[in-house]
Scaffold this motif. Structure first.
Motif, PDB file in Angstrom:
ATOM      1  N   PRO A  55       5.528  -2.872  -3.037  1.00  0.00           N
ATOM      2  CA  PRO A  55       6.813  -3.328  -2.507  1.00  0.00           C
ATOM      3  C   PRO A  55       7.054  -2.781  -1.099  1.00  0.00           C
ATOM      4  CG  PRO A  55       7.158  -1.543  -4.042  1.00  0.00           C
ATOM      5  CD  PRO A  55       5.685  -1.876  -4.089  1.00  0.00           C
ATOM      6  N   LYS A  56       7.733  -3.567  -0.289  1.00  0.00           N
ATOM      7  CA  LYS A  56       8.041  -3.158   1.086  1.00  0.00           C
ATOM      8  C   LYS A  56       8.895  -1.892   1.106  1.00  0.00           C
ATOM      9  CE  LYS A  56       6.289  -6.943   3.054  1.00  0.00           C
ATOM     10  NZ  LYS A  56       4.900  -7.011   2.828  1.00  0.00           N
ATOM     11  N   GLU A  57       9.616  -1.640   0.016  1.00  0.00           N
ATOM     12  CA  GLU A  57      10.456  -0.444  -0.073  1.00  0.00           C
ATOM     13  C   GLU A  57       9.625   0.844  -0.030  1.00  0.00           C
ATOM     14  OE1 GLU A  57      10.744  -2.991  -2.540  1.00  0.00           O
ATOM     15  OE2 GLU A  57      12.278  -3.924  -1.300  1.00  0.00           O
ATOM     16  N   ALA A  58       8.334   0.732  -0.261  1.00  0.00           N
ATOM     17  CA  ALA A  58       7.463   1.909  -0.250  1.00  0.00           C
ATOM     18  C   ALA A  58       7.134   2.382   1.171  1.00  0.00           C
ATOM     19  CB  ALA A  58       6.162   1.607  -0.999  1.00  0.00           C
ATOM     20  N   ILE A  59       7.423   1.548   2.172  1.00  0.00           N
ATOM     21  CA  ILE A  59       7.137   1.932   3.561  1.00  0.00           C
ATOM     22  C   ILE A  59       7.943   3.178   3.917  1.00  0.00           C
ATOM     23  CG2 ILE A  59       7.324   1.223   5.980  1.00  0.00           C
ATOM     24  CD1 ILE A  59       6.807  -1.672   5.005  1.00  0.00           C
ATOM     25  N   GLY A  60       7.242   4.152   4.477  1.00  0.00           N
ATOM     26  CA  GLY A  60       7.876   5.418   4.840  1.00  0.00           C
ATOM     27  C   GLY A  60       7.885   6.436   3.720  1.00  0.00           C
ATOM     28  N   LYS A  61       7.314   6.076   2.593  1.00  0.00           N
ATOM     29  CA  LYS A  61       7.277   6.968   1.434  1.00  0.00           C
ATOM     30  C   LYS A  61       5.834   7.306   1.081  1.00  0.00           C
ATOM     31  CE  LYS A  61      11.547   5.066  -0.317  1.00  0.00           C
ATOM     32  NZ  LYS A  61      12.175   4.243  -1.324  1.00  0.00           N
ATOM     33  N   ILE A  62       5.678   8.277   0.207  1.00  0.00           N
ATOM     34  CA  ILE A  62       4.354   8.638  -0.304  1.00  0.00           C
ATOM     35  C   ILE A  62       4.196   7.980  -1.667  1.00  0.00           C
ATOM     36  CG2 ILE A  62       2.906  10.519  -1.135  1.00  0.00           C
ATOM     37  CD1 ILE A  62       4.278  12.311   0.964  1.00  0.00           C
ATOM     38  N   VAL A  63       3.071   7.299  -1.858  1.00  0.00           N
ATOM     39  CA  VAL A  63       2.792   6.669  -3.149  1.00  0.00           C
ATOM     40  C   VAL A  63       1.413   7.108  -3.635  1.00  0.00           C
ATOM     41  CG1 VAL A  63       4.238   4.659  -2.708  1.00  0.00           C
ATOM     42  CG2 VAL A  63       1.840   4.567  -2.118  1.00  0.00           C
ATOM     43  N   ARG A  64       1.270   7.080  -4.949  1.00  0.00           N
ATOM     44  CA  ARG A  64      -0.044   7.364  -5.537  1.00  0.00           C
ATOM     45  C   ARG A  64      -0.769   6.040  -5.665  1.00  0.00           C
ATOM     46  NH1 ARG A  64      -0.915  12.112  -7.978  1.00  0.00           N
ATOM     47  NH2 ARG A  64      -1.886  11.261  -9.837  1.00  0.00           N
ATOM     48  N   VAL A  65      -2.013   6.015  -5.202  1.00  0.00           N
ATOM     49  CA  VAL A  65      -2.818   4.791  -5.202  1.00  0.00           C
ATOM     50  C   VAL A  65      -4.159   5.091  -5.853  1.00  0.00           C
ATOM     51  CG1 VAL A  65      -3.937   3.050  -3.750  1.00  0.00           C
ATOM     52  CG2 VAL A  65      -1.718   3.976  -3.078  1.00  0.00           C
ATOM     53  N   LYS A  66      -4.543   4.244  -6.809  1.00  0.00           N
ATOM     54  CA  LYS A  66      -5.870   4.364  -7.416  1.00  0.00           C
ATOM     55  C   LYS A  66      -6.828   3.517  -6.586  1.00  0.00           C
ATOM     56  CE  LYS A  66      -8.613   4.170 -11.532  1.00  0.00           C
ATOM     57  NZ  LYS A  66      -8.668   3.974 -12.963  1.00  0.00           N
ATOM     58  N   ILE A  67      -7.897   4.142  -6.114  1.00  0.00           N
ATOM     59  CA  ILE A  67      -8.855   3.468  -5.249  1.00  0.00           C
ATOM     60  C   ILE A  67      -9.774   2.586  -6.084  1.00  0.00           C
ATOM     61  CG2 ILE A  67     -10.680   3.761  -3.530  1.00  0.00           C
ATOM     62  CD1 ILE A  67      -7.781   4.657  -2.686  1.00  0.00           C
ATOM     63  N   GLN A  68      -9.798   1.306  -5.746  1.00  0.00           N
ATOM     64  CA  GLN A  68     -10.615   0.322  -6.450  1.00  0.00           C
ATOM     65  C   GLN A  68     -11.939   0.054  -5.729  1.00  0.00           C
ATOM     66  OE1 GLN A  68      -9.593  -0.858  -9.422  1.00  0.00           O
ATOM     67  NE2 GLN A  68      -7.800   0.422  -9.176  1.00  0.00           N
ATOM     68  N   GLN A  69     -11.879   0.016  -4.396  1.00  0.00           N
ATOM     69  CA  GLN A  69     -13.078  -0.332  -3.628  1.00  0.00           C
ATOM     70  C   GLN A  69     -13.122   0.453  -2.324  1.00  0.00           C
ATOM     71  OE1 GLN A  69     -13.213  -4.378  -2.205  1.00  0.00           O
ATOM     72  NE2 GLN A  69     -15.393  -4.285  -1.807  1.00  0.00           N
ATOM     73  N   ALA A  70     -14.285   0.980  -2.028  1.00  0.00           N
ATOM     74  CA  ALA A  70     -14.494   1.686  -0.769  1.00  0.00           C
ATOM     75  C   ALA A  70     -15.230   0.768   0.195  1.00  0.00           C
ATOM     76  CB  ALA A  70     -15.314   2.952  -1.006  1.00  0.00           C
ATOM     77  N   LYS A  71     -14.781   0.772   1.425  1.00  0.00           N
ATOM     78  CA  LYS A  71     -15.472   0.056   2.493  1.00  0.00           C
ATOM     79  C   LYS A  71     -15.988   1.103   3.463  1.00  0.00           C
ATOM     80  CE  LYS A  71     -12.611  -4.003   1.909  1.00  0.00           C
ATOM     81  NZ  LYS A  71     -11.625  -4.884   2.501  1.00  0.00           N
ATOM     82  N   THR A  72     -16.661   0.682   4.501  1.00  0.00           N
ATOM     83  CA  THR A  72     -17.231   1.649   5.434  1.00  0.00           C
ATOM     84  C   THR A  72     -16.160   2.519   6.074  1.00  0.00           C
ATOM     85  OG1 THR A  72     -19.046   0.140   5.903  1.00  0.00           O
ATOM     86  CG2 THR A  72     -18.712   1.916   7.465  1.00  0.00           C
ATOM     87  N   TRP A  73     -15.027   1.922   6.462  1.00  0.00           N
ATOM     88  CA  TRP A  73     -14.009   2.668   7.201  1.00  0.00           C
ATOM     89  C   TRP A  73     -12.637   2.650   6.548  1.00  0.00           C
ATOM     90  CZ3 TRP A  73     -16.183   5.852  10.310  1.00  0.00           C
ATOM     91  CH2 TRP A  73     -17.388   5.518  10.910  1.00  0.00           C
TER      92      TRP A  73
END
Length: 99
Positions: free
Chosen positions: A67-85
């Protein structure tokens, strides 16, 4: 001092160096897959306004839907895919107010 290294050699060296840097970065980013990280959400992704983007405490770029309401906040994110950068993930918890 005269430059005695031909441009062809310089370009070959740069290509080898870039390939090595990309390989190392991709390998290190792969270690994040499946982990949950805290991300300071900075805003929308440059490429897709439906995706949010932010950085981990180790300055790794993370893209995820939320949600856009998360901008400016800290959220926990589970990483699904790694890319080079960068890393792609999904929200794994509620947003936390930054104080």
């Amino acid at each position: 001092m005269k430059d005695n290294v031909p441009m062809r050699v310089k370009k070959e060296r740069l290509q080898r160096l870039n390939a090595l840097v990309n390989e190392i970065s991709a390998k290190k980013m792969k270690e994040y897959e499946g982990k949950v990280v805290e991300v300071l959400v900075e805003g929308e992704s440059k490429n897709n306004p439906e995706v949010l983007a932010g950085y981990t405490e180790k300055s790794k770029l993370v893209n995820f839907k939320g949600p856009k309401e998360a901008i400016g906040k800290i959220v926990r994110v589970k990483i699904q895919q790694a890319k080079t950068w960068s890393l792609d993930g999904e929200m794994a918890g509620e947003a936390i107010e930054v104080k």
